[in-house]
Design a protein around this motif. Structure first.
Motif, PDB file in Angstrom:
ATOM      1  N   TRP A 219       7.239   6.374  12.793  1.00 35.56           N
ATOM      2  CA  TRP A 219       6.679   5.399  11.844  1.00 35.56           C
ATOM      3  C   TRP A 219       6.618   4.041  12.524  1.00 35.56           C
ATOM      4  N   THR A 220       5.464   3.387  12.468  1.00 29.60           N
ATOM      5  CA  THR A 220       5.285   2.069  13.077  1.00 29.60           C
ATOM      6  C   THR A 220       4.785   1.097  12.003  1.00 29.60           C
ATOM      7  N   PRO A 221       5.672   0.548  11.175  1.00 33.21           N
ATOM      8  CA  PRO A 221       5.247  -0.355  10.105  1.00 33.21           C
ATOM      9  C   PRO A 221       4.645  -1.653  10.620  1.00 33.21           C
ATOM     10  N   VAL A 222       4.988  -2.048  11.862  1.00 28.56           N
ATOM     11  CA  VAL A 222       4.417  -3.237  12.488  1.00 28.56           C
ATOM     12  C   VAL A 222       3.806  -2.819  13.817  1.00 28.56           C
ATOM     13  N   ARG A 223       2.522  -3.089  14.008  1.00 25.78           N
ATOM     14  CA  ARG A 223       1.882  -2.743  15.279  1.00 25.78           C
ATOM     15  C   ARG A 223       0.702  -3.668  15.539  1.00 25.78           C
ATOM     16  N   SER A 224       0.795  -4.414  16.627  1.00 23.16           N
ATOM     17  CA  SER A 224      -0.294  -5.274  17.073  1.00 23.16           C
ATOM     18  C   SER A 224      -0.222  -5.344  18.598  1.00 23.16           C
ATOM     19  N   GLN A 225      -1.026  -6.184  19.204  1.00 23.93           N
ATOM     20  CA  GLN A 225      -1.021  -6.313  20.651  1.00 23.93           C
ATOM     21  C   GLN A 225       0.236  -7.005  21.173  1.00 23.93           C
ATOM     22  N   ARG A 226       0.975  -7.700  20.311  1.00 21.67           N
ATOM     23  CA  ARG A 226       2.156  -8.425  20.759  1.00 21.67           C
ATOM     24  C   ARG A 226       3.436  -8.040  20.012  1.00 21.67           C
ATOM     25  N   ARG A 227       3.313  -7.271  18.958  1.00 22.77           N
ATOM     26  CA  ARG A 227       4.488  -6.923  18.162  1.00 22.77           C
ATOM     27  C   ARG A 227       4.458  -5.445  17.794  1.00 22.77           C
ATOM     28  N   LEU A 228       5.645  -4.838  17.757  1.00 12.54           N
ATOM     29  CA  LEU A 228       5.745  -3.425  17.390  1.00 12.54           C
ATOM     30  C   LEU A 228       7.135  -3.141  16.854  1.00 12.54           C
ATOM     31  N   VAL A 229       7.185  -2.383  15.766  1.00 16.76           N
ATOM     32  CA  VAL A 229       8.440  -1.829  15.261  1.00 16.76           C
ATOM     33  C   VAL A 229       8.241  -0.331  15.124  1.00 16.76           C
ATOM     34  N   LEU A 230       9.087   0.446  15.782  1.00 14.34           N
ATOM     35  CA  LEU A 230       8.961   1.908  15.785  1.00 14.34           C
ATOM     36  C   LEU A 230      10.289   2.536  15.410  1.00 14.34           C
ATOM     37  N   ALA A 231      10.228   3.526  14.521  1.00 22.08           N
ATOM     38  CA  ALA A 231      11.398   4.333  14.169  1.00 22.08           C
ATOM     39  C   ALA A 231      10.956   5.794  14.139  1.00 22.08           C
ATOM     40  N   GLY A 232      11.764   6.663  14.731  1.00 27.67           N
ATOM     41  CA  GLY A 232      11.359   8.064  14.795  1.00 27.67           C
ATOM     42  C   GLY A 232      12.530   9.022  14.734  1.00 27.67           C
ATOM     43  N   VAL A 286      14.373   4.369  18.267  1.00 25.00           N
ATOM     44  CA  VAL A 286      13.892   3.106  17.721  1.00 25.00           C
ATOM     45  C   VAL A 286      13.397   2.232  18.864  1.00 25.00           C
ATOM     46  N   ALA A 287      12.386   1.416  18.585  1.00 27.93           N
ATOM     47  CA  ALA A 287      11.887   0.440  19.551  1.00 27.93           C
ATOM     48  C   ALA A 287      11.365  -0.768  18.787  1.00 27.93           C
ATOM     49  N   VAL A 288      11.647  -1.947  19.293  1.00 27.74           N
ATOM     50  CA  VAL A 288      11.160  -3.191  18.715  1.00 27.74           C
ATOM     51  C   VAL A 288      10.621  -4.056  19.841  1.00 27.74           C
ATOM     52  N   VAL A 289       9.388  -4.524  19.681  1.00 29.24           N
ATOM     53  CA  VAL A 289       8.751  -5.381  20.681  1.00 29.24           C
ATOM     54  C   VAL A 289       8.307  -6.666  19.995  1.00 29.24           C
TER      55      VAL A 289
END
Length: 420
Positions: A219-232, A286-289
Motif C-alpha cells: 500500500w502506497t498512500p503517498v506517492r509522488s516524484q519526491r515523496r513516498l510512503v510504503l507499507a507491505g 516499510v519504506a518512507v522517502v
C-alpha cells in the motif's frame, strides 16, 4: 529484414562505436529470433528499426508488435577483512555478469531471458518467463521468476543501496522458482500471488520437489516524484515434498567470502536441519522517502515444520540513506513491481549517496543453536550516470554461536558496476 535509419543524438557514442554495437546486436537478434522479428502485419508495415536510447539497445518492428532489447549487468567486487577467529579471506569476486534479453511479441506477450555467467553451476539461469499483459493492469507470468516476497530482493542487486542485501535475504527469503504468478496494481496499491514448484537447479528425478504459494501486498498512500510512503506484507507456505533437509545461512555482508559465521548447512560447520516437512514465512516491510532522505526496513519470521517439532528463525534490517546531490528514491518507484528501480542522476557529475544499515539474524531456538549475528554497514555510492556506479561499504560484524567461536570482524568492500 530491413532496418530504418536511427538517430544517435541522445547517446554519447562516437559513430564508429555505434556501428559496431548495432552490427553486433542485429546479428544476435537475427540469430536467436529471425522468425519473431520478421513477421510484419502487411507488406506496407514490413521491416524493423534499431533503437539505441538511454534504456538500452533494441530491435523493434515498424508496427511495434515485436521487440527485443539487450541489457546487461557487471559487478566487480573486492574486500579485505580484519577478522577475529574465523578466517574470512581477503579477495576479489565477479559478483554478477548478467546477459538479459527481453521484449514483447504481438504487443500483449512479454518475455525475459536472463543468465548470470558469474555463478558456479546451473544457478546461473535466473529470470526466464513469458508474461501476458492483455488484461492491463493485470499481468500473468509463467516461468522461472522471483517469488513476490521481499521488498529489497524485488528491488534487485543492481538497484540495492548497499553492495549486498541484509542477512535475512540469503537465510530466510524465498528466491526464484518455476511457477505461475498473477500481479495487479492500482493507484495506491500493488498485489502479487503465485504458486511455485521446483527451482531450475533441482533434479526432479530423485523425488517430489514440493510446491508452495507466495503472496505480497503493498500500500502506497503517498506517492509522488519526491515523496513516498510504503507499507507491505508478504507470506509464504511451502510443502517440501521428498526433500527433508533445509539449509539456513548467510554470508557476513559481502559475497567475496564463502564463509558463514552462523547457520545450518554448507560452509557453516553444522549440518542442515533434518526431518523437515514444510516451511512458512512472513515479511513485514516499510519504506518512507522524503526528498533525498529515505528509510526502509523489513522483518522476516520463518518456521521450518518438522515431523514432531519445528524450528523458528527470524531477522530484519533498518536502513537510512541520503542523496547529497538532491536525487530522490521516490522517483525510481515502480508501482507494477511494488519496488524501486534505477536512480537517474540530476547532475552531469552524477549523484552521491550515503547510507547506514543495521541488520540482525537470530537462528537459536531451544536446543537448535545456529547462532546470532548483528551487522552494522556504512556505505557511500557514486552514480556516475544511470548506468555506471561505484560503491564502498564498511561492515562491522558481530557473530555469536553457542558451541562455536564468537566472531567480531571488520570488512572493507568496494564495487565497480555497469548496468545497461
Amino acid at each position: 529484414m530491413k532496418c530504418d535509419v536511427i538517430s544517435l543524438n541522445k547517446v554519447p557514442l562516437i559513430q564508429k562505436q555505434a556501428r559496431r554495437l548495432l552490427s553486433s546486436m542485429i546479428n544476435l537478434c537475427m540469430a536467436i529470433g529471425p522468425g519473431v522479428l520478421a513477421l510484419p502485419a502487411s507488406a506496407d508495415e514490413a521491416g524493423s528499426r534499431v533503437t539505441l536510447t538511454d534504456s538500452g539497445l533494441g530491435l523493434k518492428s515498424t508496427d511495434e508488435r515485436f521487440a527485443i532489447q539487450l541489457h546487461g549487468l557487471i559487478q566487480a567486487d573486492g574486500a579485505v577483512f580484519d577478522q577475529d577467529r574465523t578466517e574470512l579471506g581477503n579477495g576479489t569476486d565477479i559478483r554478477n555478469a548478467k546477459l538479459i534479453l527481453k521484449g514483447h511479441v504481438q504487443h500483449d506477450w512479454g518475455y525475459k531471458f536472463q543468465v548470470n555467467f558469474a555463478k558456479e553451476d546451473n544457478r546461473q539461469l535466473e529470470d526466464i518467463f513469458l508474461q501476458y499483459r492483455g488484461f492491463r493492469p493485470t499481468t500473468i507470468t509463467v516461468g522461472n521468476v522471483k517469488q513476490p516476497f521481499s521488498l529489497a530482493f524485488l528491488n534487485g542487486n543492481r538497484n540495492a543501496t548497499f553492495m549486498e542485501f541484509a542477512m535475512i535475504h540469503e537465510a530466510l527469503v524465498p528466491k526464484r522458482r518455476i511457477g505461475l504468478m498473477a500481479g495487479l496494481h492500482g493507484g495506491s496499491w500493488t498485489a502479487h500471488m503465485g504458486g511455485f514448484a521446483n527451482s531450475v537447479k533441482e533434479d526432479n528425478s530423485v523425488g517430489d520437489s514440493g510446491a508452495g504459494i507466495v503472496g505480497r501486498g503493498v500500500w502506497t498512500p503517498v506517492r509522488s516524484q519526491r515523496r513516498l510512503v510504503l507499507a507491505g506484507l508478504a507470506g509464504q507456505y511451502r510443502s517440501l515434498g521428498d526433500n527433508h533437509k533445509v539449509a539456513i545461512k548467510s554470508r557476513p555482508g559481502t559475497h567475496v567470502t564463502n564463509q558463514r559465521l552462523v547457520g545450518f548447512g554448507p560452509h557453516t560447520g553444522f549440518a542442515p536441519i533434518t526431518d523437515a516437512r514444510n516451511v512458512a514465512a512472513g515479511d513485514a516491510q516499510v519504506a518512507v522517502v522524503h526528498g533525498p532522505f529515505a528509510v526502509q526496513g523489513e522483518f522476516v519470521h520463518k518456521r521450518v515444520g518438522q515431523k514432531e517439532s519445528h524450528f523458528d528463525a527470524q531477522g530484519g534490517y533498518m536502513q537510512a540513506s541520503y542523496f547529497l546531490t538532491g536525487e530522490s528514491r521516490a522517483a525510481a518507484y515502480q508501482p507494477g513491481k511494488g519496488a524501486f528501480g534505477a536512480i537517474t542522476p540530476m547532475h552531469p557529475y552524477g549523484a552521491w549517496q550515503v547510507a547506514l544499515r543495521y541488520d540482525t539474524l537470530k537462528l537459536n531456538d531451544d536446543s537448535m543453536v545456529g547462532g546470532r549475528e548483528q551487522n552494522l554497514t556504512a556505505g557511500v555510492n557514486w552514480y556516475a550516470n544511470r548506468h555506471v556506479r561505484f560503491s564502498a561499504n564498511y561492515i562491522r560484524i558481530d557473530a555469536e554461536r553457542p558451541g562455536g567461536p564468537d566472531n567480531r570482524a571488520n570488512a572493507f568492500a568496494a564495487r565497480a558496476q555497469l548496468g545497461f
